[in-house]
Write a protein that holds these residues in place. Structure first.
Motif, PDB file in Angstrom:
ATOM      1  N   GLY A  98       0.814  -1.208   0.000  1.00  0.00           N
ATOM      2  CA  GLY A  98       0.000   0.000   0.000  1.00  0.00           C
ATOM      3  C   GLY A  98       0.846   1.256   0.000  1.00  0.00           C
ATOM      4  N   ASN A  99       0.193   2.415   0.043  1.00  0.00           N
ATOM      5  CA  ASN A  99       0.925   3.685  -0.012  1.00  0.00           C
ATOM      6  C   ASN A  99       1.600   4.028   1.304  1.00  0.00           C
ATOM      7  OD1 ASN A  99      -1.361   3.532  -1.810  1.00  0.00           O
ATOM      8  ND2 ASN A  99      -0.830   5.598  -2.480  1.00  0.00           N
ATOM      9  N   ALA A 100       0.862   3.865   2.401  1.00  0.00           N
ATOM     10  CA  ALA A 100       1.401   4.338   3.668  1.00  0.00           C
ATOM     11  C   ALA A 100       0.679   3.699   4.833  1.00  0.00           C
ATOM     12  CB  ALA A 100       1.251   5.857   3.753  1.00  0.00           C
ATOM     13  N   ASP A 101       1.312   3.720   6.011  1.00  0.00           N
ATOM     14  CA  ASP A 101       0.598   3.319   7.229  1.00  0.00           C
ATOM     15  C   ASP A 101       1.091   4.115   8.418  1.00  0.00           C
ATOM     16  OD1 ASP A 101       3.032   1.749   7.328  1.00  0.00           O
ATOM     17  OD2 ASP A 101       2.113   0.746   9.050  1.00  0.00           O
ATOM     18  N   ILE A 102       0.177   4.356   9.364  1.00  0.00           N
ATOM     19  CA  ILE A 102       0.465   5.150  10.556  1.00  0.00           C
ATOM     20  C   ILE A 102       0.018   4.370  11.790  1.00  0.00           C
ATOM     21  CG2 ILE A 102      -0.026   7.301  11.783  1.00  0.00           C
ATOM     22  CD1 ILE A 102      -0.424   8.681   9.206  1.00  0.00           C
ATOM     23  N   PRO A 103       0.948   3.811  12.547  1.00  0.00           N
ATOM     24  CA  PRO A 103       0.547   3.181  13.813  1.00  0.00           C
ATOM     25  C   PRO A 103       0.406   4.237  14.908  1.00  0.00           C
ATOM     26  CG  PRO A 103       2.806   2.579  13.213  1.00  0.00           C
ATOM     27  CD  PRO A 103       2.386   3.656  12.287  1.00  0.00           C
ATOM     28  N   ILE A 104      -0.627   4.057  15.744  1.00  0.00           N
ATOM     29  CA  ILE A 104      -0.917   5.019  16.806  1.00  0.00           C
ATOM     30  C   ILE A 104      -1.238   4.280  18.099  1.00  0.00           C
ATOM     31  CG2 ILE A 104      -2.695   6.648  17.611  1.00  0.00           C
ATOM     32  CD1 ILE A 104      -2.778   7.811  14.889  1.00  0.00           C
ATOM     33  N   VAL A 142      -1.988  10.716  22.914  1.00  0.00           N
ATOM     34  CA  VAL A 142      -1.342   9.822  21.951  1.00  0.00           C
ATOM     35  C   VAL A 142       0.100   9.577  22.394  1.00  0.00           C
ATOM     36  CG1 VAL A 142      -0.569   9.589  19.571  1.00  0.00           C
ATOM     37  CG2 VAL A 142      -2.804  10.574  20.058  1.00  0.00           C
ATOM     38  N   THR A 143       0.496   8.313  22.529  1.00  0.00           N
ATOM     39  CA  THR A 143       1.853   8.023  23.013  1.00  0.00           C
ATOM     40  C   THR A 143       2.741   7.419  21.936  1.00  0.00           C
ATOM     41  OG1 THR A 143       1.204   5.848  23.818  1.00  0.00           O
ATOM     42  CG2 THR A 143       1.061   7.658  25.377  1.00  0.00           C
ATOM     43  N   LEU A 144       2.174   7.046  20.816  1.00  0.00           N
ATOM     44  CA  LEU A 144       2.983   6.545  19.705  1.00  0.00           C
ATOM     45  C   LEU A 144       2.375   7.050  18.413  1.00  0.00           C
ATOM     46  CD1 LEU A 144       5.068   4.213  18.530  1.00  0.00           C
ATOM     47  CD2 LEU A 144       2.936   3.013  18.155  1.00  0.00           C
ATOM     48  N   LEU A 145       3.225   7.580  17.545  1.00  0.00           N
ATOM     49  CA  LEU A 145       2.747   7.975  16.232  1.00  0.00           C
ATOM     50  C   LEU A 145       3.914   7.857  15.273  1.00  0.00           C
ATOM     51  CD1 LEU A 145       0.327  10.893  15.523  1.00  0.00           C
ATOM     52  CD2 LEU A 145       2.066  10.258  13.887  1.00  0.00           C
ATOM     53  N   GLN A 146       3.840   6.887  14.384  1.00  0.00           N
ATOM     54  CA  GLN A 146       4.885   6.722  13.385  1.00  0.00           C
ATOM     55  C   GLN A 146       4.252   6.827  12.012  1.00  0.00           C
ATOM     56  OE1 GLN A 146       6.451   2.871  15.024  1.00  0.00           O
ATOM     57  NE2 GLN A 146       8.392   3.932  14.743  1.00  0.00           N
ATOM     58  N   MET A 147       5.092   7.050  11.011  1.00  0.00           N
ATOM     59  CA  MET A 147       4.535   7.116   9.661  1.00  0.00           C
ATOM     60  C   MET A 147       5.515   6.526   8.676  1.00  0.00           C
ATOM     61  SD  MET A 147       3.109  10.405   7.657  1.00  0.00           S
ATOM     62  CE  MET A 147       4.575  10.806   6.760  1.00  0.00           C
ATOM     63  N   ASP A 148       4.972   5.764   7.734  1.00  0.00           N
ATOM     64  CA  ASP A 148       5.821   5.113   6.752  1.00  0.00           C
ATOM     65  C   ASP A 148       5.111   5.204   5.407  1.00  0.00           C
ATOM     66  OD1 ASP A 148       7.573   3.551   5.394  1.00  0.00           O
ATOM     67  OD2 ASP A 148       6.794   1.653   6.157  1.00  0.00           O
ATOM     68  N   GLY A 149       5.676   5.914   4.437  1.00  0.00           N
ATOM     69  CA  GLY A 149       5.069   5.995   3.116  1.00  0.00           C
ATOM     70  C   GLY A 149       4.718   7.418   2.720  1.00  0.00           C
ATOM     71  N   ASP A 150       4.076   7.529   1.545  1.00  0.00           N
ATOM     72  CA  ASP A 150       3.696   8.841   1.020  1.00  0.00           C
ATOM     73  C   ASP A 150       2.202   9.042   1.200  1.00  0.00           C
ATOM     74  OD1 ASP A 150       6.239   9.313   0.115  1.00  0.00           O
ATOM     75  OD2 ASP A 150       5.879   8.276  -1.779  1.00  0.00           O
ATOM     76  N   LEU A 151       1.829  10.186   1.752  1.00  0.00           N
ATOM     77  CA  LEU A 151       0.407  10.495   1.836  1.00  0.00           C
ATOM     78  C   LEU A 151       0.208  11.993   2.013  1.00  0.00           C
ATOM     79  CD1 LEU A 151      -0.906   8.998   5.218  1.00  0.00           C
ATOM     80  CD2 LEU A 151       1.427   9.552   4.773  1.00  0.00           C
ATOM     81  N   THR A 152      -1.011  12.442   1.717  1.00  0.00           N
ATOM     82  CA  THR A 152      -1.282  13.871   1.772  1.00  0.00           C
ATOM     83  C   THR A 152      -1.634  14.290   3.183  1.00  0.00           C
ATOM     84  OG1 THR A 152      -3.640  13.619   1.391  1.00  0.00           O
ATOM     85  CG2 THR A 152      -2.256  13.763  -0.563  1.00  0.00           C
ATOM     86  N   LYS A 153      -1.663  15.615   3.388  1.00  0.00           N
ATOM     87  CA  LYS A 153      -1.962  16.154   4.714  1.00  0.00           C
ATOM     88  C   LYS A 153      -3.351  15.706   5.179  1.00  0.00           C
ATOM     89  CE  LYS A 153      -1.654  20.637   7.005  1.00  0.00           C
ATOM     90  NZ  LYS A 153      -3.050  21.094   7.162  1.00  0.00           N
ATOM     91  N   GLU A 154      -4.322  15.730   4.251  1.00  0.00           N
ATOM     92  CA  GLU A 154      -5.683  15.343   4.622  1.00  0.00           C
ATOM     93  C   GLU A 154      -5.724  13.876   5.023  1.00  0.00           C
ATOM     94  OE1 GLU A 154      -5.054  17.108   1.739  1.00  0.00           O
ATOM     95  OE2 GLU A 154      -5.586  18.941   2.852  1.00  0.00           O
ATOM     96  N   GLN A 155      -4.950  13.051   4.287  1.00  0.00           N
ATOM     97  CA  GLN A 155      -4.946  11.620   4.595  1.00  0.00           C
ATOM     98  C   GLN A 155      -4.349  11.354   5.971  1.00  0.00           C
ATOM     99  OE1 GLN A 155      -2.909  10.236   1.129  1.00  0.00           O
ATOM    100  NE2 GLN A 155      -4.784   9.660   0.064  1.00  0.00           N
ATOM    101  N   VAL A 156      -3.333  12.124   6.338  1.00  0.00           N
ATOM    102  CA  VAL A 156      -2.750  11.973   7.678  1.00  0.00           C
ATOM    103  C   VAL A 156      -3.821  12.214   8.730  1.00  0.00           C
ATOM    104  CG1 VAL A 156      -1.082  12.895   9.320  1.00  0.00           C
ATOM    105  CG2 VAL A 156      -0.446  12.652   6.929  1.00  0.00           C
ATOM    106  N   ASP A 157      -4.565  13.327   8.585  1.00  0.00           N
ATOM    107  CA  ASP A 157      -5.611  13.641   9.559  1.00  0.00           C
ATOM    108  C   ASP A 157      -6.661  12.539   9.622  1.00  0.00           C
ATOM    109  OD1 ASP A 157      -4.371  15.970  10.207  1.00  0.00           O
ATOM    110  OD2 ASP A 157      -5.568  17.235   8.862  1.00  0.00           O
ATOM    111  N   ASP A 158      -7.057  12.046   8.436  1.00  0.00           N
ATOM    112  CA  ASP A 158      -8.077  10.997   8.393  1.00  0.00           C
ATOM    113  C   ASP A 158      -7.564   9.731   9.061  1.00  0.00           C
ATOM    114  OD1 ASP A 158      -9.699  12.709   7.095  1.00  0.00           O
ATOM    115  OD2 ASP A 158      -9.453  11.826   5.095  1.00  0.00           O
TER     116      ASP A 158
END
Lengths: 244, 229
Positions: free
Chosen positions: A181-187, A196-212
């Protein structure tokens, strides 16, 4: 590009494993699964399966790690050789060390470490089977094991991941969606709430997608939080006569 | 009233126990945003205007005045080190151990307590950094000769002792065993019926939530003792 080759959604909008976009995998939790550990828990999220154990607070070795005003967590994340599709060589590697560290940092804000000065708490997350979201399942299991061990804590920590496939935001990504897939965000959140005590990001995504992704994953965490509490109530039932 | 649970209800960490802050917070709870939350996986107790949560699992934490059962693990120049199934160890100074005059250079401290000896001992003081000082002043403190030590969860100790010591006195009288229950969950038993006494104590722990436990245990002991004769 491989993304084009895979059809991520069928005509009903269901994902490759038949779930809705905002649906979690079938999740099972059980606390107090090991008799020798002070606390333990098993968490199954779809095909991902994790056993977490907690020993301590206890003597800490080597001595130079001791903090005189609080407890120190020693965190271990380990994947069993048979947990992935091709045999994985056992032992710690760069990825396992990193995940151990982020998991420790995800749990620490919820724990009252000052209550046990000069001690160490050994937490181990063993990945029995892996299909995406192992760090999230590991954190969920470890927090359950800590509660089972009688640690004073601000609240339970639950974790899940949201991701983007085919430019669509989805909850609780499986291994294939994670890899292709494009990206994933574990929280991870405390008590499934605002903290929130963990927030990582891996991949390409837009600002709106991050919020969603973040808001979707937080809903998932709240759901997991409820399941953790049910699992603890289950422990009480079995320990005090299962006849109720 | 702003209680959201009943006394003895089971609670989990981060669960609201009082919706409002008109209660005093005793151990095991914390206040945030005008609500009181539990810190532990355990049971909640409401007093008239205070609330506390007792953890269900967990290691023993030494508290001043507790009588515990420990093991001597080290003999130093003028003191002994005591372990008692906790993350911390205690220190027993010679002046707290005996009233006799001891010449530290001439006398052998192992004449009093040697490595491996079990002792019933009092927690005299606990510092913030968890340095634990012990004392043998209390009349219940002594070196435990013979017998055996069994382990129970520290959270079940009050149940095993019972109201005003009723439960443990009953086991004591019926089995004829010497029993000392340490607050750290170590129980020392000595006597001919030690097996039965140990079995009874495990039964009390297993059935600690039952009503009329004192009577149940009384009947259990009578039955078992009849079978012997």
């Amino acid at each position: 590009m491989s993304e084009q080759e895979i059809q991520w959604f069928d005509e009903d909008g269901k994902r490759i494993d038949g779930r809705d976009k905002d649906e979690m995998r079938e999740t099972k939790m059980e606390a107090d699964v090991l008799s020798e550990a002070d606390g333990s828990a098993m968490v199954e999220v779809g095909n991902t399966r994790v056993i977490a154990s907690v020993f301590g607070p206890q003597d800490l070795h080597p001595k130079h790690l001791i903090e005189s005003d609080r407890a120190v967590i020693k965190m271990r994340y380990n994947m069993a050789p048979f947990s992935v599709d091709d045999r994985m060589s056992p032992g710690p590697n760069r990825r396992a060390t990193e995940i151990g560290l982020v998991a420790k940092r995800a749990l620490e804000p919820a724990l009252e470490m000052e209550k046990f000065p000069k001690t160490g708490i050994d937490i181990s997350m063993e990945i029995i089977e892996s299909d995406g979201g192992t760090r999230a399942a590991g954190i969920t299991a470890a927090s359950l094991a800590l509660a089972d061990a009688g640690m004073p804590m601000k609240g339970l920590v639950s974790a899940t991941a949201a991701g983007v496939v085919d430019d669509t935001v989805v909850l609780d990504v499986i291994g294939k969606e994670d890899k292709k897939g494009n990206a994933d965000i574990p929280i991870a959140t405390i008590n499934g709430g605002d903290e929130v005590t963990l927030l990582q990001m891996d991949g390409d995504l837009t600002k709106e997608q991050v919020d969603d992704c973040i808001s979707l994953a937080r809903e998932g965490c709240a759901e997991l939080d409820q399941m953790q509490r049910e699992a603890l109530h289950e422990v009480y039932q079995t320990e005090n006569g299962g006849d109720q | 009233m702003s209680r959201v649970k009943d006394s003895n209800d089971i609670v989990t960490p981060g669960e609201v126990v009082v919706d409002g802050n008109d209660f005093y917070t005793n151990s095991g709870v914390y206040e945030e945003n005008g609500k009181i939350y539990s810190k532990y996986f355990g049971t909640v107790r409401y007093g008239d205007n205070a609330v506390q949560v007792k953890p269900m699992h967990g290691r023993y934490m030494p508290e001043e005045g507790d009588i515990i059962i420990g093991e001597i693990t080290r003999v130093s120049y003028s003191r002994w080190t005591v372990e008692f199934n906790s993350p911390y160890e205690g220190s027993l100074d010679i002046s707290e151990a005996t009233d006799e005059y001891v010449d530290l250079d001439e006398d052998d401290l192992t004449d009093f307590y040697d490595v491996g000896d079990a002792v019933a001992i009092e927690v005299q003081s606990v510092t913030k950094g968890m340095d634990v000082d012990m004392s043998m002043d209390d009349k219940r403190c002594k070196k435990l000769e013979g017998g055996r030590v069994i382990e129970i969860p520290p959270s079940k100790v009050p149940r095993v002792i019972g109201k005003g010591g009723k439960m443990i006195k009953q086991v004591n009288n019926k089995t004829g065993c010497n029993i000392i229950v340490g607050q750290n969950g170590q129980v020392w038993i000595k006597g001919d019926n030690a097996n039965l006494a140990a079995q009874t104590i495990h039964k009390i722990v297993d059935e600690s939530q039952m009503d009329n436990l004192t009577e149940t245990i009384s009947e259990f002991l009578d039955n078992e003792l009849e079978g012997d004769n």
